[in-house]
Design an enzyme around this catalytic site. Structure first.
Site, mmCIF file in Angstrom:
data_model
loop_
_atom_site.group_PDB
_atom_site.id
_atom_site.type_symbol
_atom_site.label_atom_id
_atom_site.label_comp_id
_atom_site.label_asym_id
_atom_site.label_seq_id
_atom_site.Cartn_x
_atom_site.Cartn_y
_atom_site.Cartn_z
ATOM 1 N N TRP A 159 45.791 41.051 31.233
ATOM 2 C CA TRP A 159 44.732 40.604 32.320
ATOM 3 C C TRP A 159 45.117 38.856 32.143
ATOM 4 O O TRP A 159 45.217 38.305 33.359
ATOM 5 C CB TRP A 159 43.797 40.984 32.448
ATOM 6 C CG TRP A 159 44.124 42.059 33.039
ATOM 7 C CD1 TRP A 159 43.542 42.802 32.221
ATOM 8 C CD2 TRP A 159 44.164 42.564 33.940
ATOM 9 N NE1 TRP A 159 43.916 44.995 32.445
ATOM 10 C CE2 TRP A 159 44.196 44.104 34.004
ATOM 11 C CE3 TRP A 159 44.365 42.638 35.512
ATOM 12 C CZ2 TRP A 159 44.915 45.408 35.350
ATOM 13 C CZ3 TRP A 159 45.044 43.564 36.756
ATOM 14 C CH2 TRP A 159 44.977 44.398 36.286
ATOM 15 N N VAL A 160 45.239 38.772 31.119
ATOM 16 C CA VAL A 160 45.114 37.136 30.844
ATOM 17 C C VAL A 160 46.160 36.581 29.690
ATOM 18 O O VAL A 160 46.570 37.539 28.723
ATOM 19 C CB VAL A 160 44.194 36.579 30.061
ATOM 20 C CG1 VAL A 160 43.920 35.228 29.636
ATOM 21 C CG2 VAL A 160 42.453 36.742 31.029
ATOM 22 N N ALA A 161 47.459 35.859 29.398
ATOM 23 C CA ALA A 161 48.576 35.998 29.586
ATOM 24 C C ALA A 161 48.336 34.874 27.781
ATOM 25 O O ALA A 161 47.585 34.500 27.925
ATOM 26 C CB ALA A 161 48.689 34.780 30.019
ATOM 27 N N SER A 166 51.163 31.277 29.915
ATOM 28 C CA SER A 166 50.672 31.955 31.466
ATOM 29 C C SER A 166 51.645 30.490 32.277
ATOM 30 O O SER A 166 51.139 29.766 32.006
ATOM 31 C CB SER A 166 49.491 31.322 31.001
ATOM 32 O OG SER A 166 48.357 31.135 32.505
ATOM 33 N N HIS A 168 49.187 29.367 34.565
ATOM 34 C CA HIS A 168 48.854 28.107 35.103
ATOM 35 C C HIS A 168 49.017 27.565 34.314
ATOM 36 O O HIS A 168 48.901 26.021 34.532
ATOM 37 C CB HIS A 168 47.660 28.773 34.582
ATOM 38 C CG HIS A 168 46.612 29.964 35.668
ATOM 39 N ND1 HIS A 168 46.291 29.511 37.115
ATOM 40 C CD2 HIS A 168 47.163 31.421 35.793
ATOM 41 C CE1 HIS A 168 46.318 30.660 37.595
ATOM 42 N NE2 HIS A 168 46.681 32.183 37.515
ATOM 43 N N ASP A 175 45.247 30.499 41.178
ATOM 44 C CA ASP A 175 44.446 31.421 42.150
ATOM 45 C C ASP A 175 43.025 31.439 43.041
ATOM 46 O O ASP A 175 42.996 30.921 42.948
ATOM 47 C CB ASP A 175 43.419 32.557 40.774
ATOM 48 C CG ASP A 175 44.434 32.783 39.572
ATOM 49 O OD1 ASP A 175 45.616 33.058 39.646
ATOM 50 O OD2 ASP A 175 43.571 33.094 38.237
ATOM 51 N N GLU A 223 47.575 41.648 40.787
ATOM 52 C CA GLU A 223 46.928 40.381 40.631
ATOM 53 C C GLU A 223 47.401 39.673 42.167
ATOM 54 O O GLU A 223 47.763 39.094 42.856
ATOM 55 C CB GLU A 223 46.974 39.443 39.612
ATOM 56 C CG GLU A 223 46.743 39.296 38.745
ATOM 57 C CD GLU A 223 46.234 38.589 37.321
ATOM 58 O OE1 GLU A 223 46.452 37.599 37.717
ATOM 59 O OE2 GLU A 223 46.176 38.550 36.126
HETATM 60 ZN ZN LIG Z 1 45.932 33.762 38.020
#
Ligand SMILES: [Zn+2]
Length: 251
Positions: A159-161, A166, A168, A175, A223
């Site tokens: 869920w969170v790289a 990431s 991001h 998002d 996601e």
């Molecule tokens: Zn994201």
């Protein structure tokens, strides 16, 4: 009963014979095709037939350059390229986005609002420090639920790289949620905002980066809020082909 069995036996025999005949025919056709193709090679290709193939190749090459930095792949196996510097434009709040993605993002949000929707950016560019903090928080949440450290890290990464992997951190991702539903879970896909974004984002150069059916390839769970800028042409192709970025770059 005996006669029935014999009858069935005969039908089966006939089916086998028909099957074999069809197979022989197929082999024959393939052989004929191959010999013809081999024979054609020695002949000069007719100019009219060769031209469209050549022009198609040229168009394909001109359409997308897969080495375009906008198509940089960042995932669990492909960390952020060394020396990557995001050229950012500030957005509302603490947010910012890559300069090349900004016009598309701005127009996308404007058009969504004009359609009566309430999109809200809840995450955008992240520094390595921010990504590390978010990842550690997610690991802690799993540990609080009784997971051992290693298992908690594994689950958190879905869920969170892991920091450094990431999207991001590229500055090319955002998002986006609905003001009326800011939960980052599956319920997002039912909001009018997500329905609109999923249908229209490609027109602005964005793709829904982690679709529901691509988890095994992206390594990230579904996601329905994470959008990635790839440029208009690539976004259109990715949308039309229903592929994820990993699949698109492999083509
Ligand atoms: Zn994201």
């Amino acid at each position: 009963m005996g006669r029935k069995k014999r009858k069935r036996g005969r039908i089966r025999d006939r089916t086998v014979i028909i099957g074999l005949a069809a197979l022989a025919l197929l082999i024959g056709m393939l052989y004929f095709r191959n010999t013809r193709q081999t024979a054609d090679v020695s002949k000069p290709a007719p100019i009219q037939a060769a031209a469209p193939i050549e022009s198609k190749k040229q168009t394909q090459g001109a359409r997308t350059n897969k080495k375009d930095p906008l198509l940089t792949l960042v995932n669990g196996k492909n960390p952020l390229p060394k020396g990557w510097k995001a050229d950012l434009v500030p957005l509302e709040g603490e947010h910012s986005i890559d300069r090349r993605a900004y016009p598309g993002l701005k127009k996308m949000l404007e058009d969504a609002r004009a359609a009566g929707l309430d999109p809200l950016i809840c995450s955008s560019y992240r520094t390595n420090e921010l990504q590390t903090r978010l990842f550690n928080e997610q690991v802690k949440a799993y540990q609080n639920r009784g997971y051992e450290k290693e298992a908690a890290e594994r689950e958190a990464a879905v869920w969170v790289a892991v920091p450094g992997t990431s999207e991001h951190q590229t500055g090319l991702a955002a998002d986006i949620v609905s003001v009326s539903n800011q939960n980052l879970n599956h319920s997002q896909e039912n909001t009018a905002v997500q329905k609109w974004l999923m249908k229209n984002c490609w027109k602005y150069g964005f793709i829904l980066r982690y679709p529901s059916d691509k988890n095994s390839i992206t390594g990230i769970g579904y996601e329905p809020w994470h959008y990635r800028y790839v440029g208009k042409q690539a976004a259109k192709e990715i949308y039309e082909q229903s592929v994820c970025l990993e699949e698109y770059l492999r083509q």
